[in-house]
Design an enzyme around this catalytic site. Structure first.
Site, PDB file in Angstrom:
ATOM      1  N   CYS A  38      60.050  55.938  71.367  1.00  0.00           N
ATOM      2  CA  CYS A  38      62.353  54.887  71.950  1.00  0.00           C
ATOM      3  C   CYS A  38      61.452  53.223  72.154  1.00  0.00           C
ATOM      4  CB  CYS A  38      63.079  55.306  72.623  1.00  0.00           C
ATOM      5  SG  CYS A  38      63.865  57.222  72.396  1.00  0.00           S
ATOM      6  N   ASP A  78      65.699  46.723  84.116  1.00  0.00           N
ATOM      7  CA  ASP A  78      65.841  48.355  83.644  1.00  0.00           C
ATOM      8  C   ASP A  78      64.811  48.859  84.561  1.00  0.00           C
ATOM      9  OD1 ASP A  78      65.314  51.011  82.374  1.00  0.00           O
ATOM     10  OD2 ASP A  78      64.396  50.239  80.176  1.00  0.00           O
ATOM     11  N   LYS A 101      63.995  61.052  85.616  1.00  0.00           N
ATOM     12  CA  LYS A 101      63.008  60.102  86.268  1.00  0.00           C
ATOM     13  C   LYS A 101      62.048  60.263  87.524  1.00  0.00           C
ATOM     14  CE  LYS A 101      63.543  57.697  81.458  1.00  0.00           C
ATOM     15  NZ  LYS A 101      63.346  58.786  80.747  1.00  0.00           N
TER      16      LYS A 101
HETATM   17  N1  7TS Z   1      64.550  52.464  79.467  1.00  0.00           N
HETATM   18  C1  7TS Z   1      62.758  52.740  79.998  1.00  0.00           C
HETATM   19  C2  7TS Z   1      62.264  51.482  80.412  1.00  0.00           C
HETATM   20  C3  7TS Z   1      63.048  54.185  79.354  1.00  0.00           C
HETATM   21  O1  7TS Z   1      61.443  54.684  79.431  1.00  0.00           O
HETATM   22  C4  7TS Z   1      64.227  55.325  78.993  1.00  0.00           C
HETATM   23  C5  7TS Z   1      63.562  56.350  78.790  1.00  0.00           C
HETATM   24  C6  7TS Z   1      64.461  54.666  79.115  1.00  0.00           C
HETATM   25  C7  7TS Z   1      65.415  53.019  79.788  1.00  0.00           C
HETATM   26  C8  7TS Z   1      66.187  55.887  78.869  1.00  0.00           C
HETATM   27  O2  7TS Z   1      66.767  56.425  79.968  1.00  0.00           O
HETATM   28  P1  7TS Z   1      67.948  58.004  79.690  1.00  0.00           P
HETATM   29  O3  7TS Z   1      67.448  58.697  80.493  1.00  0.00           O
HETATM   30  O4  7TS Z   1      68.875  57.250  79.951  1.00  0.00           O
HETATM   31  O5  7TS Z   1      67.339  58.420  78.311  1.00  0.00           O
HETATM   32  N2  7TS Z   1      62.573  57.181  78.336  1.00  0.00           N
HETATM   33  C9  7TS Z   1      62.014  57.709  77.842  1.00  0.00           C
HETATM   34  C10 7TS Z   1      60.909  58.294  76.969  1.00  0.00           C
HETATM   35  O6  7TS Z   1      59.545  57.481  77.496  1.00  0.00           O
HETATM   36  N3  7TS Z   1      60.637  59.618  76.773  1.00  0.00           N
HETATM   37  O7  7TS Z   1      61.372  59.736  76.534  1.00  0.00           O
HETATM   38  C11 7TS Z   1      62.245  59.205  77.348  1.00  0.00           C
END
Ligand code: 7TS
Length: 405
Positions: A363, A199, A225
């Site tokens: 999360c 990830d 991100k």
């Molecule tokens: N993995 C990690 C390490 C993350 O930080 C996040 C989102 C995800 C997976 C999921 O990403 P998405 O773009 O599919 O939603 N993290 C966060 C956070 O730290 N605060 O809001 C979202």
């Protein structure tokens, strides 16, 4: 080329606003980063000039849209050291993990098998595996996290057993900032014939990633991100593995031919891209890659390290504040709790001081439980942050202490 943070900041229109008349200190880039003007312009330009559906039309406009979309795929592939056919567009990290769990996982995991994760995973790298495990009668095995917020290779060595089918691990923790030793983990797993999903959601915004060098079998990340648009992300997979995987979703574009007797599936990456993709998002992500590659990335890293050191030093001045996650070589993320104040109250008071942080479980509820807290306050920094942002946070925390003496 040198890193000039003020020149970088000027490219981010959002950062100029003044919430409650205060300077905005945006310290929530771990949730989503802000977007530079060039990314915003690339998305607008696509809709202004090139929009039509991709892989379908024979007319000029459709060919331009397809070229822009596939051009973005090539850029992203180069950016992570992959081949374009190994880059599958998804909605984001979450969808990437679900795709692997549902396609690769359903074909490869059976009763009694084990899926190895760590205690610091985001829910999106836990729940898709739990769904798979429940369906198949498999189980999750968890690599423990120590008091500093680190995992140990000896535990991977001990826990990767004959029933382990995959290791799913984050490169950088969104809560602790810990950077995990991915190269060593893939080496250990591969020596036992076990593939590894990484990830990379919190890694790509901060460091140069080379999937070949990491030797990851799957690598997932989100565009939003890493200064790109929301709604677009990437699943990288080694071509050989992707080719052997069954399709995930069925629909248009993922087929070569369809009849009611049977369907021939398209080659990778298209086999995994059913339906009309977020072409504008992909183009925006390509622009984010261009933008990152135009920076002095070493300079940006040094700047982020300086921010982290400065923030760590200054937060430690505050009485009753405990930092959660103290591994060496962290990414610029600081989670903390303040004695006698709920993190949500801290977040709300900071908001009125113009400071945007996240308060909650991020999360990562199993990790909260590991550290014995219901939630933390998290300041997550990006290359556009400054020491001034950190000082504004510290000043806001003094205000919190005044209100909760
Ligand atoms: N993995 C990690 C390490 C993350 O930080 C996040 C989102 C995800 C997976 C999921 O990403 P998405 O773009 O599919 O939603 N993290 C966060 C956070 O730290 N605060 O809001 C979202």
């Amino acid at each position: 080329m040198s890193f000039d943070v003020e020149a970088v900041r000027r490219q981010f229109p959002v950062l100029a606003q003044r919430p409650y008349g205060k300077r905005l200190a945006f310290l929530d880039s771990g949730a989503t980063s802000q977007k530079p003007q060039s990314v915003i312009d690339a998305v607008t330009r696509f809709y202004d000039r090139d929009n039509s559906n991709v892989h379908r039309g024979v007319y000029d406009l459709a060919e331009r849209a397809t070229a822009a979309f596939e051009g973005a795929r090539k850029k992203i592939a180069r950016f992570i050291g992959a081949e374009p056919r190994e880059v599958i567009f998804t909605r984001g990290t979450t969808e990437g993990v679900n795709l692997v769990a549902q396609s690769w996982g359903r074909a490869s995991v059976g009763p009694g098998d084990e899926i190895l994760v760590t205690g610091m995973e985001h829910h999106s790298n836990i729940v898709p595996w739990q769904l798979l495990a429940a369906e198949k009668g498999a189980k999750l095995v968890v690599v423990p996290v120590d008091d500093r917020g680190e995992v140990h290779l000896a535990d991977f060595e001990r826990l990767i057993g004959p029933r382990t089918r995959i290791v799913a691990v984050t490169q950088v923790s969104n809560v602790l900032g810990t950077v995990n030793p991915i190269r060593e983990i893939t080496r250990l797993a591969h020596a036992r014939g076990v593939p590894v999903l990484v990830d990379g959601a919190q890694a790509v915004p901060h460091e140069k990633v080379d999937v070949r060098d990491l030797d990851a079998d799957f690598y997932v990340f989100s565009g939003h991100k890493m200064f790109g648009p929301t709604g677009i992300g990437v699943l990288y997979g080694k071509a050989k593995i992707l080719e052997a995987m069954p399709p995930w979703q069925g629909g248009g574009d993922m087929i070569l031919s369809v009849s009611f007797e049977g369907t021939k599936f398209n080659t990778i990456p298209y086999k995994f891209e059913a339906g009309t993709p977020d072409a504008a998002g992909a183009v925006g992500l390509g622009a984010a890659v261009d933008w990152l590659e135009g920076l002095d990335r070493e300079g940006a890293r040094a700047h982020e390290r300086d921010l982290l050191d400065h923030a760590t030093r200054r937060l430690q001045e505050l009485p009753g504040l405990r930092i959660i996650g103290t591994a060496p070589g962290k990414a610029p993320v600081i989670s903390f709790v303040m004695e006698g104040v709920h993190p949500h109250d801290v977040g709300t008071i900071l908001d009125h001081e113009g400071v945007a942080v996240r308060a909650g479980h991020h999360c990562a509820q199993p990790l909260m439980e590991r550290f014995g807290v219901p939630a933390t306050v998290r300041a997550s920094m990006a290359l556009y942050n400054t020491r001034e942002d950190v000082d504004q946070l510290v000043q806001g925390l003094h205000r919190v202490r005044e209100m909760f003496p």
